[in-house]
Design an enzyme around this catalytic site. Structure first.
Site: not given
Ligand code: PLP
Length: 402
Positions: A79, A167, A195, A215, A217, A253, A341
């Protein structure tokens, strides 16, 4: 001890079906999708195209069977890369260089905008096409006011980037309205939907966006793969230059196994999404009712209704977020706090500060983020456990005046 994972906004468990689909592409199907003229390459090429179709379906985008046809879904590494590409690509390919974004964006947007302003700002370029950034405020629930966007648009605005849902607090922004205002003005509209994709229905057509980041994951896919939706006809400079992959817009790639995994994760997410959303929404209400009836001086952060179904963010007076996190972990529950942190310094979240939460309150904030794996019994356990832990922490706290 049973582990209850409630930090799904940070990352999700890779679904077993996803892992199974990926394994052949790590073992025997190791071909390069760009090698069109032999079987191993063709298999990988077809697998990438199938995943592009699966991800497309999740966003309401049609993708043909033929990898040589134009498409609107471009694979990236995450992302963060998609967000970087949207902003950098838009500003680099235009004379206009004004960026509008919001105070609650992910750092992938805020830091990129700041970097562009520093490197292409007034000190570097001639004044008429220097890069500058306008950061829109949000209200106490985290909502952007469309009138603020209207007022911030300028003749030299290149791109507006507003996240679909936040997020940390889960607030869902009025993207369709904001995108319509922007496009009427003639600027590009990007949304960071990292999100929301895979959690609530997302249709790029209904939202009316030019670009959208996602994204894998975050919806039970593998780490290290993401995508950018790029509406047909949108001008955007490549982010990675090199080979001709992704229609020469994103060289490098292909990470075939991860892309295949993302496709399967997209299919799984679509199954029963609305029902799952309702289930998580109700579980979050149960969690909030349970905690707020047992813990004194607890408040909710973010919009109570216009929110991601599985996100609850609370602030506690007189209890440090990190202490709560550690004690909850000792009880087998993983959550996250409203502070980050960095270099040994605990900084309150910029999102909480932007919605008007005081610095000390931000330090006492906790985020719970559920997934389709979260059960009612998990929520019951948290409601039973957390009040005791907060009470213990408060007894030792010098700031608790309870
Ligand atoms: N944008 C938002 C709103 C997210 O919550 C996150 C990840 O926490 C990202 C972007 C970044 O995504 P990635 O972890 O795939 O780089």
């Amino acid at each position: 001890m049973k582990q209850i994972y409630l930090d799904n906004a940070a990352t999700t468990r890779t679904a077993p079906e996803v892992v199974d689909a990926m394994l052949p592409f790590l073992r025997e199907q190791y071909g390069n999708p760009s090698a069109k003229y032999y079987g191993l390459g063709q298999t990988a090429r077809a697998a990438v195209q199938k995943a592009r179709q699966q991800v497309g379906r999740l966003l309401g985008v049609e993708i043909s069977d033929n990898p040589d046809d134009p498409f609107e879904i471009y694979f990236t590494s995450c992302g963060t890369e998609s967000d970087n590409w949207a902003l950098k690509g838009a500003v680099m390919c235009k004379e206009k260089k004004h960026i509008i974004t919001t105070a609650i964006e992910h750092h992938a947007i805020l830091e990129t905008a700041e970097m562009l302003e520093k490197s292409l700002g007034c000190n570097v370029c001639s004044r008429q096409n220097a890069c500058s950034v306008t950061v829109l405020p949000v209200d106490r629930h985290g909502l952007v006011n469309p009138a603020d966007l209207q007022a911030a648009l300028r003749d030299d605005t290149a791109i507006v980037s507003v996240m679909h849902a936040n997020n940390e607090i889960g607030t869902i922004e009025p993207i369709a309205e904001l995108a319509a205002i922007t496009r009427k003005h003639g600027a590009l509209f990007h949304t960071d939907a990292v999100q929301t994709v895979g959690k609530i229905p997302v249709s790029v057509k209904e939202l009316g966006v030019d670009m959208l980041s996602l994204s894998a994951h975050k919806f039970h896919g593998p780490k290290g793969v993401g995508a950018l939706y790029l509406r047909k006809g949108t001008r955007l400079d490549p982010f990675l230059n090199g080979g001709g992959q992704e229609r020469a817009r994103r060289a490098g790639t292909y990470n075939v196994a991860a892309i295949v995994g993302m496709g399967v994760a997209a299919e799984l997410a679509m199954k029963g999404m609305e029902e799952e959303g309702k289930r998580e929404f109700a579980l979050v209400e149960k969690l909030w009712q349970g905690l707020s009836s047992r813990i004194p001086k607890i408040e909710r952060n973010g919009h109570p209704e216009q929110r991601l179904p599985g996100t609850l963010n609370v602030r506690l007076e007189g209890a440090e977020g990190e202490a709560v996190l550690m004690r909850m972990d000792m009880c087998g529950v993983q959550v996250s706090s409203g502070s980050a942190c960095s270099t040994g310094d605990i900084k309150p979240s910029h999102v909480l500060l932007a919605i008007g939460v005081k610095q000390e309150e931000a330090h006492g904030s906790i985020r719970f983020s559920l997934s389709r794996e979260t059960t009612e019994a998990d929520i019951g356990y948290v409601v039973e456990t957390m009040p005791k832990q907060v009470d213990l922490i408060r007894q030792m706290s010098v700031t608790w005046k309870g």
